[in-house]
Design a protein around this motif. Structure first.
Motif, PDB file in Angstrom:
ATOM      1  N   SER A 101      41.605  52.832  32.913  1.00  0.00           N
ATOM      2  CA  SER A 101      40.222  52.352  32.830  1.00  0.00           C
ATOM      3  C   SER A 101      39.887  51.354  33.924  1.00  0.00           C
ATOM      4  O   SER A 101      38.774  51.364  34.475  1.00  0.00           O
ATOM      5  CB  SER A 101      39.955  51.727  31.457  1.00  0.00           C
ATOM      6  N   ARG A 102      40.810  50.472  34.272  1.00  0.00           N
ATOM      7  CA  ARG A 102      40.544  49.475  35.315  1.00  0.00           C
ATOM      8  C   ARG A 102      40.352  50.169  36.666  1.00  0.00           C
ATOM      9  O   ARG A 102      39.491  49.785  37.461  1.00  0.00           O
ATOM     10  CB  ARG A 102      41.696  48.473  35.382  1.00  0.00           C
ATOM     11  N   LEU A 154      35.527  45.421  39.669  1.00  0.00           N
ATOM     12  CA  LEU A 154      36.143  45.238  38.357  1.00  0.00           C
ATOM     13  C   LEU A 154      35.621  43.941  37.762  1.00  0.00           C
ATOM     14  O   LEU A 154      35.582  42.912  38.445  1.00  0.00           O
ATOM     15  CB  LEU A 154      37.667  45.168  38.494  1.00  0.00           C
ATOM     16  N   GLU A 181      34.294  54.077  40.157  1.00  0.00           N
ATOM     17  CA  GLU A 181      32.936  54.427  39.744  1.00  0.00           C
ATOM     18  C   GLU A 181      31.917  53.327  40.012  1.00  0.00           C
ATOM     19  O   GLU A 181      30.739  53.598  40.247  1.00  0.00           O
ATOM     20  CB  GLU A 181      32.943  54.792  38.258  1.00  0.00           C
ATOM     21  N   ASN A 182      32.371  52.061  39.990  1.00  0.00           N
ATOM     22  CA  ASN A 182      31.440  50.944  40.158  1.00  0.00           C
ATOM     23  C   ASN A 182      31.690  50.123  41.420  1.00  0.00           C
ATOM     24  O   ASN A 182      30.879  49.252  41.768  1.00  0.00           O
ATOM     25  CB  ASN A 182      31.511  50.005  38.941  1.00  0.00           C
ATOM     26  N   SER A 223      37.003  51.938  36.855  1.00  0.00           N
ATOM     27  CA  SER A 223      35.912  50.999  37.097  1.00  0.00           C
ATOM     28  C   SER A 223      35.723  50.758  38.591  1.00  0.00           C
ATOM     29  O   SER A 223      34.593  50.670  39.081  1.00  0.00           O
ATOM     30  CB  SER A 223      36.180  49.676  36.378  1.00  0.00           C
TER      31      SER A 223
END
Length: 385
Positions: A185-186, A196, A192-193, A189
């Motif tokens: 998940s990290r 963090l 995708e973004n 992030s």
């Protein structure tokens, strides 16, 4: 005679004998039976002062040993951060590759040597180079990393430098897809973004660290820990990491161990402690940290694989073969495991077994010339016995 004295002095870290050999006419590029120059030997032993003197005297940072390894890539592959700037200043070929077709950035990303990764990026090592296994530095960090605090920062550094998460491996799977499959998940992030979510204290501390103000970074972390914030485990990671950069290894281990004691599921901290012991040349203690994590998560290939990395580095190839067998039982189709097993078997002189192991890699990826080349080398060695 003086050449032998020079090589021995680099092995032992004896600066007096080293200076005497140079003064007496030893050849800078003299080599031992493994094709290692004095600079390669000093690099492998992480003798910074000796490395600096050799480079200043004109030693070739791009000279290859019989395994096609250069001092520059050797320093990066071992996370010897203080040697990297010396090598770069000494004329390191930044795009040069090892026998696996990987630049200095690939093994350092694979092994989670964050500072080395940052130094290689700053020097200009290409970030999207793909090795003969079909992996980029980013693919290595995702596939062979654990998605934890350290590898998140490694991947963040790579992405910030332009690493492409859409580059596919030889099976057609990208870093982004691997991260999704591993539920990192990290990492997702970041992909995708582009960032963090972290606390203000951690971001401030990282800013200080980026400016080499490690004491200030540590002060920020200590204050946040005293304030009893919600991100205690992450704060302990950064406390340990900054202490590690400051070479305060026992204190770093204490910080990492605090995280383990507060949350026994935080297995990643055993990896961090193992590296601290490794940097102090405490091999058994380093391997013991891996064993603690493996006992708690016997099917987690991350700890088994990186234990095998340490074993190969330590020259303990017999045990490394046993670990690779464990890995292959868990994931029989991982041809990279078979490849590493073959290399350890070849180091042990068990050439027929090495050929058998590499055949598994060839069966999984028959078009890869890296595997056939290594098979041919083992056949050549077998016939020469």
């Amino acid at each position: 005679m003086e050449n032998d004295n020079l090589l021995r002095s680099c092995e032992k870290g004896d600066l007096t004998s080293f200076e005497r050999a140079l003064t007496s006419g030893a050849e800078l590029e003299a080599r031992d039976a493994q094709g290692r120059t004095a600079l390669m030997i000093a690099t492998q032993k992480n003798h910074k002062e000796m490395v600096a003197k050799l480079i200043a005297a004109g030693s070739d940072v791009n000279a290859r040993d019989i395994t096609q390894l250069t001092p520059f890539i050797c320093a990066a592959a071992n996370g010897f951060d203080e040697l990297i700037p010396l090598m770069v200043e000494g004329g390191a070929e930044l795009a040069s590759v090892n026998r696996f077709g990987g630049t200095a950035l690939l093994p350092s990303s694979e092994k989670g040597y964050l500072k080395t990764v940052e130094l290689c990026i700053k020097a200009g090592v290409p970030v999207n180079h793909v090795n003969d296994l079909g992996w980029s530095a980013l693919l290595e960090a995702v596939i062979l990393g654990d998605g934890g605090y350290l590898y998140t920062d490694v991947i963040k550094a790579l992405v910030s430098a332009g690493a492409d998460p859409h580059i596919q491996d030889r099976d057609g799977v990208s870093s982004l897809q691997h991260a999704k499959a591993k539920k990192q998940s990290r990492i997702l992030s970041i992909f995708e973004n582009g960032r963090l979510a972290q606390s203000d204290a951690i971001l401030q501390a990282k800013l200080f660290a980026s400016e080499s103000q490690l004491s200030q970074a540590l002060t920020v972390i200590e204050k946040a820990l005293q304030d009893n914030t919600q991100d205690t485990t992450e704060l302990l990671y950064y406390k340990g990491y900054f202490l590690q950069l400051m070479k305060q290894f026992p204190a770093a281990i204490d910080a990492y161990n605090q995280a383990v004691q507060s949350d026994h599921q935080e297995l990643q901290f055993h990896f961090y402690m193992a590296n601290c012991y490794r940097l102090q040349k405490q091999q058994d203690s380093a391997l013991a940290e891996f064993d603690k994590a493996i006992a708690l998560a016997p099917k987690d290939t991350f700890f088994l694989y990186h234990k095998s990395n340490y074993l190969r580095e330590f020259g303990r190839h017999e045990v490394a073969v046993e670990v690779m067998d464990q890995l292959l039982m868990l994931e029989p189709s991982r041809y990279d495991f078979s490849f590493h097993k073959a290399n350890s078997l070849r180091s042990l002189g068990r050439h027929q077994e090495a050929i058998d192991a590499i055949e598994n890699a060839i069966a999984n990826d028959p078009s890869n010339p890296l595997y056939t080349t290594h098979k041919e080398k083992s056949i050549e060695l077998l016939q020469g016995e």
